[in-house]
Motif scaffolding. Structure first.
Motif, PDB file in Angstrom:
ATOM      1  N   ASN A 178      -0.523   4.736  -0.374  1.00 58.92           N
ATOM      2  CA  ASN A 178      -1.189   5.793   0.380  1.00 58.92           C
ATOM      3  C   ASN A 178      -2.615   5.332   0.673  1.00 58.92           C
ATOM      4  O   ASN A 178      -3.014   4.232   0.290  1.00 58.92           O
ATOM      5  CB  ASN A 178      -1.140   7.158  -0.326  1.00 58.92           C
ATOM      6  CG  ASN A 178      -1.700   7.135  -1.734  1.00 58.92           C
ATOM      7  OD1 ASN A 178      -2.867   6.808  -1.942  1.00 58.92           O
ATOM      8  ND2 ASN A 178      -0.877   7.503  -2.712  1.00 58.92           N
ATOM      9  N   ALA A 179      -3.371   6.179   1.372  1.00 63.12           N
ATOM     10  CA  ALA A 179      -4.649   5.744   1.930  1.00 63.12           C
ATOM     11  C   ALA A 179      -5.721   5.488   0.878  1.00 63.12           C
ATOM     12  O   ALA A 179      -6.684   4.749   1.121  1.00 63.12           O
ATOM     13  CB  ALA A 179      -5.154   6.782   2.929  1.00 63.12           C
ATOM     14  N   GLN A 180      -5.598   6.072  -0.299  1.00 58.73           N
ATOM     15  CA  GLN A 180      -6.637   5.916  -1.316  1.00 58.73           C
ATOM     16  C   GLN A 180      -6.677   4.483  -1.834  1.00 58.73           C
ATOM     17  O   GLN A 180      -5.650   3.882  -2.141  1.00 58.73           O
ATOM     18  CB  GLN A 180      -6.394   6.878  -2.478  1.00 58.73           C
ATOM     19  CG  GLN A 180      -7.476   6.847  -3.541  1.00 58.73           C
ATOM     20  CD  GLN A 180      -7.245   7.883  -4.625  1.00 58.73           C
ATOM     21  OE1 GLN A 180      -6.486   8.839  -4.435  1.00 58.73           O
ATOM     22  NE2 GLN A 180      -7.880   7.691  -5.768  1.00 58.73           N
ATOM     23  N   ASN A 209       2.664   5.981   5.402  1.00 56.94           N
ATOM     24  CA  ASN A 209       2.725   4.877   4.441  1.00 56.94           C
ATOM     25  C   ASN A 209       4.150   4.380   4.216  1.00 56.94           C
ATOM     26  O   ASN A 209       4.346   3.435   3.440  1.00 56.94           O
ATOM     27  CB  ASN A 209       2.120   5.323   3.110  1.00 56.94           C
ATOM     28  CG  ASN A 209       0.662   5.714   3.256  1.00 56.94           C
ATOM     29  OD1 ASN A 209      -0.219   4.868   3.377  1.00 56.94           O
ATOM     30  ND2 ASN A 209       0.391   7.017   3.271  1.00 56.94           N
ATOM     31  N   GLN A 248       0.845  -1.204   0.000  1.00 59.36           N
ATOM     32  CA  GLN A 248       0.000   0.000   0.000  1.00 59.36           C
ATOM     33  C   GLN A 248       0.876   1.248   0.000  1.00 59.36           C
ATOM     34  O   GLN A 248       1.794   1.378   0.805  1.00 59.36           O
ATOM     35  CB  GLN A 248      -0.902   0.008   1.229  1.00 59.36           C
ATOM     36  CG  GLN A 248      -1.961   1.101   1.227  1.00 59.36           C
ATOM     37  CD  GLN A 248      -3.094   0.822   0.236  1.00 59.36           C
ATOM     38  OE1 GLN A 248      -3.537  -0.309   0.104  1.00 59.36           O
ATOM     39  NE2 GLN A 248      -3.531   1.867  -0.458  1.00 59.36           N
ATOM     40  N   SER A 298       0.001  10.457  -3.800  1.00 62.04           N
ATOM     41  CA  SER A 298      -1.067  11.350  -3.373  1.00 62.04           C
ATOM     42  C   SER A 298      -0.649  12.792  -3.626  1.00 62.04           C
ATOM     43  O   SER A 298       0.524  13.078  -3.943  1.00 62.04           O
ATOM     44  CB  SER A 298      -1.365  11.149  -1.881  1.00 62.04           C
ATOM     45  OG  SER A 298      -0.328  11.721  -1.102  1.00 62.04           O
TER      46      SER A 298
END
Length: 333
Positions: free
Chosen positions: A156-158, A236, A154, A202
């Protein structure tokens, strides 16, 4: 484009080949080599595939293939303090570049990374320019290492901003290099990364620092950290330690502290890059200094970045440890 949303099972040798439904992927080789007289070199040979459109339907012309390949080839001559680099592009049509799925085989014109047997993992690298050439055989010392969560990394959060990522973290390397018509027989160790994704950084992430280090206790460390516009720690950031027995210790952003100790300003681009790091993992008793073998290892190509051979010295649980590896720095301006 297809998105990386969750872990998946890897299938080899098929996953060594291209995944055209994803936007981008790469086959990445770096290594530290030396002659019998201990003259040192570093090398990088990387292949990238870019999908030009999500539509994968065949076109009437093979020259209009929807996959574009890019390759970078670089050599660091440590004693001479010289750095050589080159770049190539080609569409995949008519066999000019591409991959196979029945074995590890990727090429762009006559630059290639090819398994030497149908079901084997030993890989031969071939690349040359007017000034430099490599012909190397890489044989894995360890099994394939799955980065992140079983190969799901992963970024980033998206949702979907992730990659599938695996490595050969230590590959015994033999062969030859040539620098300006002078040939050298070489031995050493290499690192191979494979990654594919349709993700992007991001809006807060401006680049990354990536460390791939091979330590003298036969363990390896991979860690990447994203740099943010606001200067804050990016949650991240991640990586792993791969122990001598093949076991893995995952690392999160809070496990690793990296302090830049020195900088180097490129005389070519006037960009200032980190030029020495202290890497600390208190929970594992690890304190390392990471130092470029030469400062000028900047690739001034279409996607400009610094990537270079480094030495490692420090302590692990109060015992001396040394090593070598590669560091990549992107997004510096």
């Amino acid at each position: 484009y297809a998105r990386v949303l969750k872990p998946r099972a890897f299938i080899f040798p098929q996953d060594h080949g291209a995944h055209p439904e994803y936007h981008i992927e790469w086959w990445y080789f770096t290594g530290n080599l030396q002659t019998a007289a201990e003259r040192k070199f570093g090398y990088e040979l990387t292949f990238f595939r870019f999908a030009l459109t999500p539509d994968q339907q065949e076109t009437a012309s093979k020259w209009r293939d929807k996959q574009m390949y890019m390759a970078h080839f670089a050599l660091t001559d440590v004693d001479a303090k010289q750095f050589y680099f080159a770049e190539r592009f080609s569409r995949a049509g008519n066999g000019l570049s591409g991959t196979k799925t029945e074995k590890y085989d990727v090429w762009l014109h006559d630059w290639k990374a090819e398994s030497v047997e149908e079901n084997g993992s030993a890989i031969r690298l071939e690349a040359s320019t007017d000034e430099i050439e490599i012909s190397l055989l890489l044989e894995p010392d360890k099994k394939i290492a799955l980065q992140g969560l079983d190969g799901f990394s992963q970024k980033n959060a998206q949702a979907g901003n992730a990659s599938y990522y695996y490595s050969y973290t230590r590959m015994t390397t033999t062969g030859s290099i040539q620098v300006k018509q002078q040939r050298f027989d070489m031995t050493g160790s290499s690192w191979m990364d494979r990654e594919w994704s349709s993700a992007s950084l991001s809006t807060e992430q401006v680049g990354w620092d990536w460390f791939a280090l091979q330590l003298s206790d036969h363990s390896e460390l991979m860690f990447y950290r994203f740099r943010r516009k606001d200067g804050k720690q990016d949650h991240n950031n991640a990586g792993a330690i791969f122990n001598a027995d093949g076991s893995k210790i995952s690392l999160t952003f809070s496990d690793v502290a990296i302090k830049v100790m020195e900088h180097w300003k490129s005389p070519h681009t006037q960009i200032s890059y980190p030029a020495k790091w202290h890497l600390s993992i208190p929970g594992l008793g690890l304190e390392l200094d990471v130092i470029p073998l030469i400062n000028d290892q900047e690739l001034r190509v279409r996607y400009q970045y610094w990537e270079g051979a480094v030495s490692v010295n420090g302590q692990k649980y109060d015992q001396d440890v040394s090593g070598q590896g590669y560091v990549e720095l992107t997004g510096y301006q």
